[in-house]
Design a protein around this motif. Structure first.
Motif, PDB file in Angstrom:
ATOM      1  N   THR A 135      39.682  46.763  47.346  1.00  0.00           N
ATOM      2  CA  THR A 135      40.206  47.698  48.332  1.00  0.00           C
ATOM      3  C   THR A 135      40.095  49.084  47.717  1.00  0.00           C
ATOM      4  O   THR A 135      40.592  49.316  46.612  1.00  0.00           O
ATOM      5  CB  THR A 135      41.663  47.391  48.687  1.00  0.00           C
ATOM      6  OG1 THR A 135      41.801  45.996  48.961  1.00  0.00           O
ATOM      7  CG2 THR A 135      42.099  48.179  49.916  1.00  0.00           C
ATOM      8  N   HIS A 145      38.347  47.649  52.701  1.00  0.00           N
ATOM      9  CA  HIS A 145      38.493  46.396  51.968  1.00  0.00           C
ATOM     10  C   HIS A 145      37.189  45.633  52.093  1.00  0.00           C
ATOM     11  O   HIS A 145      36.765  45.282  53.198  1.00  0.00           O
ATOM     12  CB  HIS A 145      39.655  45.567  52.533  1.00  0.00           C
ATOM     13  CG  HIS A 145      39.846  44.267  51.797  1.00  0.00           C
ATOM     14  ND1 HIS A 145      40.392  44.212  50.537  1.00  0.00           N
ATOM     15  CD2 HIS A 145      39.558  42.983  52.149  1.00  0.00           C
ATOM     16  CE1 HIS A 145      40.441  42.956  50.134  1.00  0.00           C
ATOM     17  NE2 HIS A 145      39.931  42.199  51.096  1.00  0.00           N
ATOM     18  N   TYR A 190      55.657  39.949  45.014  1.00  0.00           N
ATOM     19  CA  TYR A 190      54.535  39.295  44.340  1.00  0.00           C
ATOM     20  C   TYR A 190      54.546  39.474  42.826  1.00  0.00           C
ATOM     21  O   TYR A 190      53.736  38.863  42.137  1.00  0.00           O
ATOM     22  CB  TYR A 190      53.214  39.880  44.860  1.00  0.00           C
ATOM     23  CG  TYR A 190      52.812  39.470  46.260  1.00  0.00           C
ATOM     24  CD1 TYR A 190      53.516  38.509  46.981  1.00  0.00           C
ATOM     25  CD2 TYR A 190      51.705  40.062  46.865  1.00  0.00           C
ATOM     26  CE1 TYR A 190      53.131  38.152  48.259  1.00  0.00           C
ATOM     27  CE2 TYR A 190      51.301  39.711  48.141  1.00  0.00           C
ATOM     28  CZ  TYR A 190      52.024  38.757  48.840  1.00  0.00           C
ATOM     29  OH  TYR A 190      51.633  38.412  50.102  1.00  0.00           O
ATOM     30  N   ALA A 195      48.617  44.067  44.500  1.00  0.00           N
ATOM     31  CA  ALA A 195      48.404  43.144  45.623  1.00  0.00           C
ATOM     32  C   ALA A 195      49.299  43.520  46.800  1.00  0.00           C
ATOM     33  O   ALA A 195      48.894  43.377  47.964  1.00  0.00           O
ATOM     34  CB  ALA A 195      48.674  41.716  45.179  1.00  0.00           C
ATOM     35  N   GLU A 196      50.496  44.009  46.515  1.00  0.00           N
ATOM     36  CA  GLU A 196      51.400  44.413  47.589  1.00  0.00           C
ATOM     37  C   GLU A 196      50.851  45.629  48.332  1.00  0.00           C
ATOM     38  O   GLU A 196      50.865  45.671  49.572  1.00  0.00           O
ATOM     39  CB  GLU A 196      52.787  44.687  46.998  1.00  0.00           C
ATOM     40  CG  GLU A 196      53.428  43.432  46.431  1.00  0.00           C
ATOM     41  CD  GLU A 196      54.738  43.673  45.690  1.00  0.00           C
ATOM     42  OE1 GLU A 196      55.334  42.693  45.221  1.00  0.00           O
ATOM     43  OE2 GLU A 196      55.169  44.843  45.584  1.00  0.00           O
ATOM     44  N   GLN A 198      47.747  46.436  48.627  1.00  0.00           N
ATOM     45  CA  GLN A 198      46.609  45.956  49.408  1.00  0.00           C
ATOM     46  C   GLN A 198      47.068  45.366  50.735  1.00  0.00           C
ATOM     47  O   GLN A 198      46.470  45.627  51.784  1.00  0.00           O
ATOM     48  CB  GLN A 198      45.835  44.902  48.630  1.00  0.00           C
ATOM     49  CG  GLN A 198      44.934  45.436  47.535  1.00  0.00           C
ATOM     50  CD  GLN A 198      44.188  44.321  46.841  1.00  0.00           C
ATOM     51  OE1 GLN A 198      44.767  43.330  46.414  1.00  0.00           O
ATOM     52  NE2 GLN A 198      42.876  44.471  46.729  1.00  0.00           N
ATOM     53  N   GLU A 199      48.116  44.560  50.705  1.00  0.00           N
ATOM     54  CA  GLU A 199      48.602  43.903  51.907  1.00  0.00           C
ATOM     55  C   GLU A 199      49.070  44.924  52.947  1.00  0.00           C
ATOM     56  O   GLU A 199      48.867  44.737  54.149  1.00  0.00           O
ATOM     57  CB  GLU A 199      49.749  42.953  51.565  1.00  0.00           C
ATOM     58  CG  GLU A 199      49.404  41.860  50.569  1.00  0.00           C
ATOM     59  CD  GLU A 199      48.680  40.688  51.216  1.00  0.00           C
ATOM     60  OE1 GLU A 199      49.295  39.631  51.374  1.00  0.00           O
ATOM     61  OE2 GLU A 199      47.487  40.859  51.542  1.00  0.00           O
ATOM     62  N   ARG A 202      46.048  46.846  54.436  1.00  0.00           N
ATOM     63  CA  ARG A 202      45.246  45.980  55.310  1.00  0.00           C
ATOM     64  C   ARG A 202      45.996  45.562  56.568  1.00  0.00           C
ATOM     65  O   ARG A 202      45.462  44.821  57.388  1.00  0.00           O
ATOM     66  CB  ARG A 202      44.799  44.743  54.539  1.00  0.00           C
ATOM     67  CG  ARG A 202      43.871  45.041  53.368  1.00  0.00           C
ATOM     68  CD  ARG A 202      43.557  43.783  52.587  1.00  0.00           C
ATOM     69  NE  ARG A 202      42.867  42.810  53.442  1.00  0.00           N
ATOM     70  CZ  ARG A 202      42.770  41.521  53.149  1.00  0.00           C
ATOM     71  NH1 ARG A 202      43.327  41.039  52.040  1.00  0.00           N
ATOM     72  NH2 ARG A 202      42.129  40.702  53.962  1.00  0.00           N
ATOM     73  N   LEU A 204      48.833  43.742  56.781  1.00  0.00           N
ATOM     74  CA  LEU A 204      49.442  42.419  56.697  1.00  0.00           C
ATOM     75  C   LEU A 204      50.940  42.497  56.432  1.00  0.00           C
ATOM     76  O   LEU A 204      51.686  41.584  56.803  1.00  0.00           O
ATOM     77  CB  LEU A 204      48.756  41.597  55.598  1.00  0.00           C
ATOM     78  CG  LEU A 204      47.238  41.451  55.762  1.00  0.00           C
ATOM     79  CD1 LEU A 204      46.631  40.746  54.553  1.00  0.00           C
ATOM     80  CD2 LEU A 204      46.911  40.700  57.043  1.00  0.00           C
ATOM     81  N   PHE A 205      51.381  43.556  55.748  1.00  0.00           N
ATOM     82  CA  PHE A 205      52.793  43.844  55.516  1.00  0.00           C
ATOM     83  C   PHE A 205      53.020  45.317  55.864  1.00  0.00           C
ATOM     84  O   PHE A 205      52.059  46.051  56.105  1.00  0.00           O
ATOM     85  CB  PHE A 205      53.191  43.549  54.069  1.00  0.00           C
ATOM     86  CG  PHE A 205      53.471  42.103  53.785  1.00  0.00           C
ATOM     87  CD1 PHE A 205      54.775  41.640  53.619  1.00  0.00           C
ATOM     88  CD2 PHE A 205      52.433  41.188  53.686  1.00  0.00           C
ATOM     89  CE1 PHE A 205      55.037  40.307  53.352  1.00  0.00           C
ATOM     90  CE2 PHE A 205      52.670  39.858  53.421  1.00  0.00           C
ATOM     91  CZ  PHE A 205      53.985  39.411  53.261  1.00  0.00           C
ATOM     92  N   CYS A 208      56.919  48.813  51.138  1.00  0.00           N
ATOM     93  CA  CYS A 208      57.258  48.414  49.772  1.00  0.00           C
ATOM     94  C   CYS A 208      58.120  49.516  49.172  1.00  0.00           C
ATOM     95  O   CYS A 208      58.024  50.678  49.559  1.00  0.00           O
ATOM     96  CB  CYS A 208      56.011  48.174  48.919  1.00  0.00           C
ATOM     97  SG  CYS A 208      54.911  49.613  48.766  1.00  0.00           S
TER      98      CYS A 208
END
Length: 273
Positions: A135, A145, A190, A195-196, A198-199, A202, A204-205, A208
């Motif tokens: 990403t 991504h 996580y 990774a958080e 990225q989510e 993208r 997906l979440f 944060c």
């Protein structure tokens, strides 16, 4: 604004990850793992070797640039102050984000890099060392991504509809302060902020929040979120302090919409001050 070959940097991260990180996953011996500031703050041979090679490759790629790696900064605590005090472009490197996961043969973990120049983060990369998925974001050019453009879920404007990531510090303080944590649709953690981020980028979440604001942990991910249409600001009462790799505050909050960020900031502000 300084420009760099985004694809070339991605290629370098994939190459170094394939040589220095992926082969060591699940193959670490006792002598390959050490601790830094406390027993849970781990470093492995993959961290040190990947950072060493990435530092050389990037500084060769962009003559006159310098590197600020997580492990180099641990060895020399004055390094961040020195590099941010210069005018040279800075490669901010987290060779293995999620080292605790990596050391215990668990996913996720990521290799993260940001390029900082002119008092701002201008490019970012977060790569999965095992799969090679990447990403990336360049300031003003959006977030991608695996070469496909991505966006945050900007239609999520209320915490009750939001899925997000909260560190244990925040979860524990919410429970203690409010008596419950039932403000959100879903909460995850996580142990790998790369990774958080990225989510969220993208779609997906949706949010944060973090307390430890080392530049290598957040300079890459905050640019991914911003360029995907999201918000990355410090948790403050005036609501205007944008995240900066060379800044500091009690906490950092990223969200997929300004409305969600404002509600989350009000919720978290009394806990992070």
């Amino acid at each position: 604004m300084l420009s760099v070959d985004m694809d070339k940097v991605t290629e370098i991260i994939r190459e170094v990850s394939a040589k220095e990180i992926a082969p060591r996953f699940g193959q670490l011996e006792k002598g390959d793992i050490d601790t830094k500031t406390h027993a849970m703050d781990l470093v492995t041979i993959a961290d040190t070797e990947a950072e060493r090679v990435l530092t050389k490759r990037f500084c060769d790629l962009l003559p006159g640039s310098v590197a600020l790696g997580e492990e180099a900064a641990h060895a020399d605590p004055k390094l961040p102050e020195r590099v941010f005090g210069e005018d040279a472009p800075i490669w901010i490197i987290d060779p293995v984000d999620g080292t605790k996961n990596f050391a215990h043969h668990k996913q996720p973990f990521r290799c993260m890099v940001a390029l900082y120049h002119g008092d701002e983060t201008i490019a970012a990369w977060i790569v999965d060392p095992i799969e090679g998925s990447a990403t990336v974001a360049e300031k003003g050019a959006g977030t991608y991504h695996n070469a496909a453009p991505v966006r945050v879920r900007s239609d999520i404007q209320a915490a009750k509809d939001a899925k997000g990531f909260l560190i244990s510090f925040a979860r524990d303080r919410i429970r203690k302060h409010y008596g419950h944590i039932d403000f959100f649709d879903e909460i995850a953690h996580y142990s790998c902020c790369g990774a958080e981020y990225q989510e969220i980028a993208r779609g997906l979440f949706d949010f944060c929040a973090y307390r430890n604001l080392k530049p290598w942990d957040h300079a890459p991910g905050t640019l991914l979120v911003r360029e995907a249409g999201g918000v990355a600001k410090y948790i403050t009462a005036d609501r205007s302090n944008e995240y900066h790799a060379n800044g500091n505050a009690p906490g950092l909050l990223c969200a997929s919409s300004p409305e969600l960020w404002a509600e989350m900031n009000e919720l978290l502000l009394p806990l992070f001050e």
